[in-house]
Design an enzyme around this catalytic site. Structure first.
Site, PDB file in Angstrom:
ATOM      1  N   CYS A  92      20.774  -3.469  25.590  1.00 18.45           N
ATOM      2  CA  CYS A  92      21.812  -3.140  24.607  1.00 18.45           C
ATOM      3  C   CYS A  92      21.355  -2.155  23.543  1.00 18.45           C
ATOM      4  O   CYS A  92      22.180  -1.621  22.803  1.00 18.45           O
ATOM      5  CB  CYS A  92      22.311  -4.412  23.923  1.00 18.45           C
ATOM      6  SG  CYS A  92      23.149  -5.546  25.056  1.00 18.45           S
ATOM      7  N   HIS A 359      31.643  -3.624  22.578  1.00 18.90           N
ATOM      8  CA  HIS A 359      30.220  -3.301  22.752  1.00 18.90           C
ATOM      9  C   HIS A 359      30.019  -2.615  24.101  1.00 18.90           C
ATOM     10  O   HIS A 359      29.725  -3.263  25.103  1.00 18.90           O
ATOM     11  CB  HIS A 359      29.437  -4.613  22.660  1.00 18.90           C
ATOM     12  CG  HIS A 359      27.978  -4.528  22.917  1.00 18.90           C
ATOM     13  ND1 HIS A 359      27.234  -3.369  22.806  1.00 18.90           N
ATOM     14  CD2 HIS A 359      27.085  -5.512  23.274  1.00 18.90           C
ATOM     15  CE1 HIS A 359      25.964  -3.622  23.086  1.00 18.90           C
ATOM     16  NE2 HIS A 359      25.856  -4.904  23.373  1.00 18.90           N
ATOM     17  N   CYS A 389      20.236  -6.395  18.616  1.00 20.54           N
ATOM     18  CA  CYS A 389      19.497  -7.369  19.419  1.00 20.54           C
ATOM     19  C   CYS A 389      19.513  -6.880  20.864  1.00 20.54           C
ATOM     20  O   CYS A 389      20.424  -6.166  21.283  1.00 20.54           O
ATOM     21  CB  CYS A 389      20.106  -8.755  19.298  1.00 20.54           C
ATOM     22  SG  CYS A 389      21.821  -8.885  19.840  1.00 20.54           S
TER      23      CYS A 389
END
Length: 404
Positions: A92, A359, A389
């Protein structure tokens, strides 16, 4: 400014719902990314041959996103053959990793001008489609006490004592802030409308947010990871690593977790000399970058240690940062961050976050960095920090300082 890496500009697509029927679900990933490259060059009156390389983050780089989507996007955008391309994957954090790699190469004097960003079409290539040893190899999974990210988020909430109402309230605030930001056109500087080949607008605003969200409505949603935790025995695995807990409270739902969306982003990063040569006005300087990793089971606490690390690199304290962008993978991630670093919510994700806006995995890091820069400029503030994160317990962070 010497060999400091400068941000000259950045553009992103709107984020479309990452499923069939989403506004961008018929758009090829390479086309998503190419649109940002084209728009970035047009806005800055570049022919393209000034660019040395295109660095794009992409998490699930298979199928339509496989075979080095960065170079494919450069060709799709009609950039000169001399422009190279490389795709990076730090889960991510990939979009911010692309920016940080570009900044390092500029600051080292290796290349004067690069494009960095990311792309993820989650409607075309669902998360997890590429497999991978960590989750799929029983030996490694057992050795590292692997659990899915949703279990990790619930584990954080349980350890910190965050209640269902608290995480829902955080999610509601994200939605409210995002709606206000859209109404006040706070995203307009970086976000470009996505058009099809006929010039028809497919999407001109972030599609995932829900302006009618209420705390009561959020409270009616079922926990997303309770069944997985029980039937998949992942709760048992997590409790082996954290035996001080009797059970895991499953508080995360579809309403307080990040949305699945499609999107792309690109930033123009270069040296002061390149900017002067091409008549580019710098908007920000990248002051420090860092990565780190911690416990892979709890997984999502990485933004805390990496923020401490990047602040130390920059010789700054948390109180020196005016605005923070912390990717809202799950509500508890950001709530844990604010508690551990003693940062108030009025400096964090002031325009909402991924819970409301979505996201798009490989693009998110680049998108939140642009959101941060736009808000620094809008408010006249000086310094900002972006962090995400990352799977495997990693964290990534970047500090920027507004120029002018």
């Amino acid at each position: 400014m010497g060999l400091s890496a400068l941000i000259f500009d950045g553009v992103r697509t709107p984020r479309g719902r990452g499923k069939a029927g989403g506004a961008l679900s018929t758009v090829r990933p390479v086309e998503l990314a190419a649109t940002t490259l084209t728009q970035l060059c047009q806005r800055n009156r570049l022919q393209g041959d000034e660019i040395e390389d295109v660095i794009l983050g992409c998490v699930t780089a298979i199928g339509d996103q496989g075979a080095n989507v960065a170079k494919s996007a450069a060709m799709e955008a009609g950039l000169p053959e001399t422009v190279a391309g490389v795709t990076v994957n730090r889960f991510c954090g990939s979009g911010l990793e692309a920016v940080n790699q570009a900044a390092a190469r500029v600051a080292a004097g290796i290349e004067p001008l690069l494009i960095a960003g990311g792309v993820e079409s989650m409607s075309h290539v669902p998360i997890g489609s590429d497999g991978g040893a960590w989750a799929a190899d029983p030996r490694l999974a057992i050795k590292t006490h692997f659990v899915p990210q949703g279990i990790s988020a619930d584990l954080i909430a349980t350890l910190q004592g965050f209640t269902r109402e608290q995480v829902d309230q955080f999610a509601l605030t994200s939605q409210q802030r995002a709606v206000r930001a859209q109404e006040e056109r706070r995203f307009a500087k970086s976000m470009v409308s996505f058009r099809d080949l006929n010039g028809r607008i497919l999407l001109e605003h972030d599609e995932h947010m829900r302006g009618d969200t209420t705390l009561e409505g959020l409270g009616q949603l079922k926990p997303s990871f309770a069944q997985m935790g029980e039937e998949g025995a992942f709760d048992y695995v997590a409790l082996q690593k954290y035996p001080q807990l009797e059970m895991i409270e499953h508080v995360h739902t579809a309403g307080n977790s990040s949305g699945i969306v499609d999107g792309a982003a690109a930033l123009l990063i270069g040296s002061e000399e390149a900017g002067k040569k091409l008549g580019l006005k710098p908007r920000a300087v990248i002051r420090a970058c860092a990565v780190t990793a911690a416990d892979p089971t709890i997984m999502l606490t990485g933004p805390v240690p990496v923020t401490r690390k990047v602040l130390a690199k920059a010789g700054l304290k948390a109180s020196d940062i005016d605005l923070f962008e912390v990717n809202e993978a799950f509500a508890a991630v950001v709530m844990n961050y604010m508690r551990e670093l003693q940062v108030s919510h009025d400096r964090v994700n002031v325009n909402g976050g991924a819970i409301a806006l979505g996201h798009p995995l490989g693009a998110s890091g680049a998108i939140i960095l642009m959101t941060l820069l736009d808000e620094l400029e809008r408010t006249g503030k000086r310094r900002g920090l972006a962090t995400l994160c990352i799977g495997g317990g990693m964290g990534i962070a970047t500090i920027i300082e507004r120029v002018g």
